[in-house]
Design an enzyme around this catalytic site. Structure first.
Site, PDB file in Angstrom:
ATOM      1  N   ASN A 110      52.315  45.952  31.380  1.00 36.71           N
ATOM      2  CA  ASN A 110      52.093  45.921  32.827  1.00 36.71           C
ATOM      3  C   ASN A 110      50.913  46.823  33.135  1.00 36.71           C
ATOM      4  OD1 ASN A 110      52.138  46.101  35.602  1.00 36.71           O
ATOM      5  ND2 ASN A 110      54.263  46.783  35.757  1.00 36.71           N
ATOM      6  N   ASN A 169      40.659  40.594  34.265  1.00 32.18           N
ATOM      7  CA  ASN A 169      40.896  39.251  34.799  1.00 32.18           C
ATOM      8  C   ASN A 169      42.224  39.101  35.529  1.00 32.18           C
ATOM      9  OD1 ASN A 169      40.658  36.137  34.804  1.00 32.18           O
ATOM     10  ND2 ASN A 169      42.545  36.517  33.641  1.00 32.18           N
ATOM     11  N   TYR A 198      44.791  39.791  49.347  1.00 31.25           N
ATOM     12  CA  TYR A 198      43.929  39.311  48.261  1.00 31.25           C
ATOM     13  C   TYR A 198      42.459  39.644  48.547  1.00 31.25           C
ATOM     14  CZ  TYR A 198      42.278  36.042  44.652  1.00 31.25           C
ATOM     15  OH  TYR A 198      41.689  35.480  43.544  1.00 31.25           O
ATOM     16  N   ALA A 241      41.298  42.028  50.396  1.00 32.47           N
ATOM     17  CA  ALA A 241      41.094  43.474  50.273  1.00 32.47           C
ATOM     18  C   ALA A 241      40.885  43.878  48.821  1.00 32.47           C
ATOM     19  CB  ALA A 241      42.293  44.227  50.863  1.00 32.47           C
ATOM     20  N   LYS A 283      39.881  41.892  46.256  1.00 27.62           N
ATOM     21  CA  LYS A 283      38.697  41.285  45.638  1.00 27.62           C
ATOM     22  C   LYS A 283      37.409  41.850  46.214  1.00 27.62           C
ATOM     23  CE  LYS A 283      40.981  38.864  42.736  1.00 27.62           C
ATOM     24  NZ  LYS A 283      40.956  39.236  41.300  1.00 27.62           N
ATOM     25  N   ILE A 324      39.167  26.976  41.652  1.00 27.68           N
ATOM     26  CA  ILE A 324      39.135  26.606  40.238  1.00 27.68           C
ATOM     27  C   ILE A 324      40.446  25.924  39.845  1.00 27.68           C
ATOM     28  CG2 ILE A 324      38.743  27.458  37.893  1.00 27.68           C
ATOM     29  CD1 ILE A 324      36.417  27.969  39.859  1.00 27.68           C
TER      30      ILE A 324
END
Length: 244
Positions: free
Chosen positions: A58, A85, A150, A152, A154, A185
């Site tokens: 984790n 990633n 999300y 925030a 990225k 994607i």
């Protein structure tokens, strides 16, 4: 291209992370540490790859990450390439988003990236070599409805990456940090979207299709490699022209 390189990829059990890991292996990496929380999927993905070492961990657990990095330092003496990633989504309009949904996304997408980079970057600077590629998103540059958490994270990794590009090289170390910002994607995260939604995305994209894991992997491979040796602090959008 990655001969004699020690690499580490997070979120490596499936989708983009798996594609990146396999590409690094194909390009001659000496060893790749493939990190994910899904032990079964991770082990199955790399059962036949001698130079890929699956690690169930984790990335939000600082102690576990520290133990892993220290173990790699003892065994290999370095990490040449770090690909941050791993990422999650928990979408909701801001008035509906729970604290748990906010905290979970922040922990994985932002704190997890910080944990790995904080522990690995000093090793890279000591060895005077390293390339860090972090997965952002066009949502991090341009926002999206229902993705406050999300967006925030990225946007946050972009800001951190730009700071790292300056910080890691300030004393002359050959350590680079860049981001890849995908559009929509074809991955396990988008496979369940309704066909109507997918068609709408394709219509909004100038190149008229969803991106593939190969499209993203090509960008990560370039930025991680010595072909990008004079590129740092940058964000490479791979979105088919969705955000211009």
């Amino acid at each position: 291209m990655f001969n004699n390189k020690i690499c580490l990829v997070t979120g490596a059990a499936q989708g983009i992370g798996k594609a990146i890991t396999l590409r690094l292996a194909e390009q001659g990496a000496e060893k790749i540490y493939a990190l994910d929380m899904n032990h079964e999927m991770l082990s199955s993905a790399y059962a036949d790859h001698a130079n890929i070492e699956p690690v169930t961990v984790n990335i939000c657990d600082r102690g576990a990450v520290r133990d892993l990095v220290e173990s790699i330092a003892e065994q290999d003496g370095r990490i040449d390439v770090l690909v941050n990633n791993a990422g999650v989504t928990r979408d909701a309009l801001i008035d509906k988003m729970t604290e748990q949904e906010w905290d979970f996304v922040i922990d994985v997408n932002l704190k997890g990236v910080f944990n790995l980079t904080q522990l690995i970057a000093p090793m890279m600077m000591e060895n005077n070599y390293g390339s860090i590629v972090t997965m952002s998103s066009v949502v991090g540059t341009d926002g999206n409805i229902g993705q406050s958490n999300y967006a925030a994270t990225k946007g946050g990794v972009i800001a951190m990456t730009k700071g790292w590009a300056k910080e890691f090289a300030r004393k002359g170390a050959n350590v680079r940090a860049n981001c890849v910002a995908p559009g929509f994607i074809e991955t396990p995260m988008t496979v369940d979207l309704p066909e109507k939604v997918l068609d709408g995305i394709k219509q909004k994209t100038p190149l008229g299709r969803m991106g593939t894991t190969e499209d993203i992997t090509n960008g990560v491979e370039f930025l991680a490699s010595d072909k990008a040796s004079f590129i740092t602090g940058q964000v490479l959008k791979i979105d088919g022209g969705l955000v211009l």
